[in-house]
Design a protein around this motif. Structure first.
Motif, PDB file in Angstrom:
ATOM      1  N   ILE A 166       5.704  11.315   6.030  1.00  0.00           N
ATOM      2  CA  ILE A 166       4.876  10.011   6.352  1.00  0.00           C
ATOM      3  C   ILE A 166       3.940   9.735   4.976  1.00  0.00           C
ATOM      4  O   ILE A 166       3.541   8.641   4.741  1.00  0.00           O
ATOM      5  CB  ILE A 166       4.212  10.168   7.657  1.00  0.00           C
ATOM      6  N   ARG A 167       3.544  10.763   4.569  1.00  0.00           N
ATOM      7  CA  ARG A 167       2.449  10.565   3.365  1.00  0.00           C
ATOM      8  C   ARG A 167       3.254  10.090   2.220  1.00  0.00           C
ATOM      9  O   ARG A 167       2.666   9.125   1.565  1.00  0.00           O
ATOM     10  CB  ARG A 167       1.884  12.086   2.855  1.00  0.00           C
ATOM     11  N   ILE A 168       4.567  10.527   2.161  1.00  0.00           N
ATOM     12  CA  ILE A 168       4.995  10.096   0.694  1.00  0.00           C
ATOM     13  C   ILE A 168       5.674   8.576   0.801  1.00  0.00           C
ATOM     14  O   ILE A 168       5.482   7.710   0.255  1.00  0.00           O
ATOM     15  CB  ILE A 168       6.364  10.839   0.588  1.00  0.00           C
ATOM     16  N   GLY A 169       5.981   8.253   2.541  1.00  0.00           N
ATOM     17  CA  GLY A 169       6.575   7.061   2.667  1.00  0.00           C
ATOM     18  C   GLY A 169       5.424   6.061   2.523  1.00  0.00           C
ATOM     19  O   GLY A 169       5.688   4.787   2.112  1.00  0.00           O
ATOM     20  N   LYS A 170       4.192   6.402   2.945  1.00  0.00           N
ATOM     21  CA  LYS A 170       3.044   5.494   2.894  1.00  0.00           C
ATOM     22  C   LYS A 170       2.594   4.883   1.640  1.00  0.00           C
ATOM     23  O   LYS A 170       2.395   3.628   1.377  1.00  0.00           O
ATOM     24  CB  LYS A 170       1.684   6.066   3.593  1.00  0.00           C
ATOM     25  N   GLY A 171       2.754   6.020   0.813  1.00  0.00           N
ATOM     26  CA  GLY A 171       2.235   5.957  -0.881  1.00  0.00           C
ATOM     27  C   GLY A 171       3.489   4.842  -1.537  1.00  0.00           C
ATOM     28  O   GLY A 171       2.856   3.984  -2.084  1.00  0.00           O
ATOM     29  N   ALA A 172       4.759   4.975  -1.122  1.00  0.00           N
ATOM     30  CA  ALA A 172       5.747   4.002  -1.609  1.00  0.00           C
ATOM     31  C   ALA A 172       5.338   3.003  -1.201  1.00  0.00           C
ATOM     32  O   ALA A 172       5.819   1.651  -1.681  1.00  0.00           O
ATOM     33  CB  ALA A 172       7.167   4.744  -1.145  1.00  0.00           C
ATOM     34  N   TRP A 173       5.498   2.902   0.376  1.00  0.00           N
ATOM     35  CA  TRP A 173       5.269   1.285   0.916  1.00  0.00           C
ATOM     36  C   TRP A 173       3.827   0.607   0.379  1.00  0.00           C
ATOM     37  O   TRP A 173       4.159  -0.571   0.100  1.00  0.00           O
ATOM     38  CB  TRP A 173       4.837   1.341   2.341  1.00  0.00           C
ATOM     39  N   ASP A 174       2.730   1.192   0.335  1.00  0.00           N
ATOM     40  CA  ASP A 174       1.772   0.657  -0.620  1.00  0.00           C
ATOM     41  C   ASP A 174       2.031   0.077  -1.738  1.00  0.00           C
ATOM     42  O   ASP A 174       1.412  -1.088  -2.044  1.00  0.00           O
ATOM     43  CB  ASP A 174       0.344   1.850  -0.298  1.00  0.00           C
ATOM     44  N   ALA A 175       2.496   0.854  -2.760  1.00  0.00           N
ATOM     45  CA  ALA A 175       3.092   0.155  -4.035  1.00  0.00           C
ATOM     46  C   ALA A 175       4.000  -0.931  -3.952  1.00  0.00           C
ATOM     47  O   ALA A 175       3.860  -1.588  -4.682  1.00  0.00           O
ATOM     48  CB  ALA A 175       3.644   1.505  -4.724  1.00  0.00           C
ATOM     49  N   LEU A 176       4.909  -1.025  -3.067  1.00  0.00           N
ATOM     50  CA  LEU A 176       5.915  -1.840  -2.893  1.00  0.00           C
ATOM     51  C   LEU A 176       5.210  -2.941  -2.431  1.00  0.00           C
ATOM     52  O   LEU A 176       5.620  -4.480  -2.678  1.00  0.00           O
ATOM     53  CB  LEU A 176       7.217  -1.477  -1.842  1.00  0.00           C
ATOM     54  N   MET A 177       4.121  -3.042  -1.658  1.00  0.00           N
ATOM     55  CA  MET A 177       3.457  -4.142  -1.213  1.00  0.00           C
ATOM     56  C   MET A 177       2.111  -4.602  -2.140  1.00  0.00           C
ATOM     57  O   MET A 177       1.270  -5.381  -1.611  1.00  0.00           O
ATOM     58  CB  MET A 177       2.921  -3.794   0.335  1.00  0.00           C
ATOM     59  N   ASP A 178       2.258  -4.081  -3.275  1.00  0.00           N
ATOM     60  CA  ASP A 178       1.165  -4.443  -4.385  1.00  0.00           C
ATOM     61  C   ASP A 178      -0.241  -4.140  -3.886  1.00  0.00           C
ATOM     62  O   ASP A 178      -1.081  -4.697  -3.936  1.00  0.00           O
ATOM     63  CB  ASP A 178       1.163  -5.875  -4.628  1.00  0.00           C
ATOM     64  N   ARG A 179      -0.187  -2.775  -3.268  1.00  0.00           N
ATOM     65  CA  ARG A 179      -1.602  -2.385  -2.874  1.00  0.00           C
ATOM     66  C   ARG A 179      -2.386  -2.205  -4.299  1.00  0.00           C
ATOM     67  O   ARG A 179      -1.822  -1.603  -5.256  1.00  0.00           O
ATOM     68  CB  ARG A 179      -1.484  -1.332  -2.011  1.00  0.00           C
ATOM     69  N   ARG A 180      -3.624  -2.075  -3.944  1.00  0.00           N
ATOM     70  CA  ARG A 180      -4.652  -1.593  -5.453  1.00  0.00           C
ATOM     71  C   ARG A 180      -4.602  -0.407  -5.642  1.00  0.00           C
ATOM     72  O   ARG A 180      -4.214   0.553  -4.815  1.00  0.00           O
ATOM     73  CB  ARG A 180      -5.942  -2.081  -5.156  1.00  0.00           C
ATOM     74  N   ALA A 181      -4.898   0.036  -6.897  1.00  0.00           N
ATOM     75  CA  ALA A 181      -4.822   1.486  -7.424  1.00  0.00           C
ATOM     76  C   ALA A 181      -6.005   2.069  -6.870  1.00  0.00           C
ATOM     77  O   ALA A 181      -6.769   1.577  -5.803  1.00  0.00           O
ATOM     78  CB  ALA A 181      -5.155   1.495  -8.718  1.00  0.00           C
ATOM     79  N   ASP A 182      -6.171   3.503  -7.001  1.00  0.00           N
ATOM     80  CA  ASP A 182      -7.290   4.117  -6.345  1.00  0.00           C
ATOM     81  C   ASP A 182      -8.459   3.576  -6.711  1.00  0.00           C
ATOM     82  O   ASP A 182      -8.998   3.254  -7.859  1.00  0.00           O
ATOM     83  CB  ASP A 182      -7.165   5.553  -7.086  1.00  0.00           C
ATOM     84  N   PRO A 183      -9.373   3.516  -5.602  1.00  0.00           N
ATOM     85  CA  PRO A 183     -10.812   2.717  -5.958  1.00  0.00           C
ATOM     86  C   PRO A 183     -11.587   3.404  -7.100  1.00  0.00           C
ATOM     87  O   PRO A 183     -12.317   2.763  -7.655  1.00  0.00           O
ATOM     88  CB  PRO A 183     -11.363   2.674  -4.347  1.00  0.00           C
ATOM     89  N   GLU A 184     -11.470   4.865  -7.097  1.00  0.00           N
ATOM     90  CA  GLU A 184     -12.227   5.447  -8.319  1.00  0.00           C
ATOM     91  C   GLU A 184     -11.670   4.815  -9.749  1.00  0.00           C
ATOM     92  O   GLU A 184     -12.513   4.894 -10.606  1.00  0.00           O
ATOM     93  CB  GLU A 184     -11.965   6.976  -7.971  1.00  0.00           C
ATOM     94  N   LEU A 185     -10.421   4.914  -9.800  1.00  0.00           N
ATOM     95  CA  LEU A 185      -9.960   4.289 -10.951  1.00  0.00           C
ATOM     96  C   LEU A 185     -10.409   3.010 -11.395  1.00  0.00           C
ATOM     97  O   LEU A 185     -10.762   2.693 -12.557  1.00  0.00           O
ATOM     98  CB  LEU A 185      -8.313   4.336 -11.010  1.00  0.00           C
ATOM     99  N   ILE A 186     -10.427   2.151 -10.295  1.00  0.00           N
ATOM    100  CA  ILE A 186     -10.962   0.973 -10.411  1.00  0.00           C
ATOM    101  C   ILE A 186     -12.197   0.732 -10.836  1.00  0.00           C
ATOM    102  O   ILE A 186     -12.617   0.060 -11.863  1.00  0.00           O
ATOM    103  CB  ILE A 186     -10.711   0.059  -9.235  1.00  0.00           C
TER     104      ILE A 186
END
Length: 291
Positions: A196-216
């Protein structure tokens, strides 16, 4: 070229170790009938899939941008991870269901040849540790996120292997076979939550989710204090595999020459990429006070 070779060596080593472990654990499962070994086998089979996917991603993601893929090919990592996560969840449910049925059964399944099973699991642990050490060295030298993630995944595989050894040892010395089902159920839950953790990260990336707020925030702090920059706005990010795409508008003195303005933007871009190599950066230049 040297970094690519190191990354490929780590990917090939990962696939090779996974193949060996799948073969050994298949034999051990046939010899012991232990569900905890089955759980560890499923984990290794998933490792093999992920290692193959990672190796292909290293090959494919290394391709330069082209007319059809102007932003590169790193999204293949997210597609592979999403597919793998679905398969992992299915495997976890199958193993967990089998474990619960054994626990509720009136005639517990007897284990056999526990000593051979323990020997196989010890070998698998040693191979996994050796692989992780090499992957971490390569990741430090190249900064490749695929290799680093694969290393982290293999580290998480050690617990099911240790659990299988414990279940087989207890069964051999105390005749308590139910421990095997408990370990298998715990391993199945780990597989599902990890998927679930791996899938969520992949889904977020495919949906153009923003990067880590700390990086921003760190990029914003760097841009806001960069020499010659009077301010910034519209800092936007999106993820694609191991890449982070950054767009930022900086506000500059409108009376300076185009050459000077370009030098400020180019130096900021170089600094961001130097600090965060996974970033692909576009810097837009606006006149301060004329937004």
């Amino acid at each position: 070229m040297q970094k690519t070779s190191l990354n490929l060596s780590a990917g090939i080593a990962s696939v090779s170790v996974a193949l060996i472990l799948v073969g050994l654990k298949l034999w051990a499962l046939g010899a012991t009938s232990a569900l905890s070994v089955a759980a560890s086998l499923a984990d290794s089979a998933l490792d093999l899939m992920m290692s193959l996917g990672g190796l292909m991603a290293i090959f494919y993601a290394a391709r330069p941008a082209d007319d059809d893929h102007a932003f590169g090919h790193t999204s293949v990592e997210d597609l592979a991870a999403l597919a793998q996560s679905v398969f992992i969840v299915i495997s976890g449910v199958v193993i967990g269901t089998g474990a619960v049925r054994r626990l509720l059964s009136d005639t517990p399944t007897a284990l056999a040849q526990e000593g051979r099973g323990i020997a196989v699991m010890v070998v698998s642990i040693l191979l996994t540790v050796a692989l992780v050490l090499w992957q971490r060295r390569v990741a430090r030298m190249t900064g490749n996120k695929v290799v680093a993630a694969d290393s982290l995944h293999y580290m998480s595989d050690l617990m099911p292997s240790v659990g299988a050894i414990g279940a087989l040892w207890i069964s051999r010395h105390f005749g308590v076979g139910q421990v095997d089902s408990v370990v298998a159920l715990a391993a199945a839950l780990m597989l599902i939550f990890g998927a679930i953790r791996i899938g969520k990260g992949a889904w977020d990336a495919l949906m153009d989710r923003r990067a880590d707020p700390e990086l921003i925030a760190a990029i914003g702090e760097l841009a806001g204090t960069w020499p010659g920059v009077h301010g910034f706005h519209d800092l936007k990010t999106r993820m694609a595999g191991s890449r982070v795409f950054v767009n930022i508008h900086i506000e500059l003195d409108g009376d300076q020459s185009l050459r000077d303005a370009h030098a400020i933007g180019a130096s900021l871009r170089r600094k961001i990429i130097e600090t965060w190599p996974q970033c692909d950066v576009i810097v837009h230049k606006d006149v301060a006070g004329e937004r």
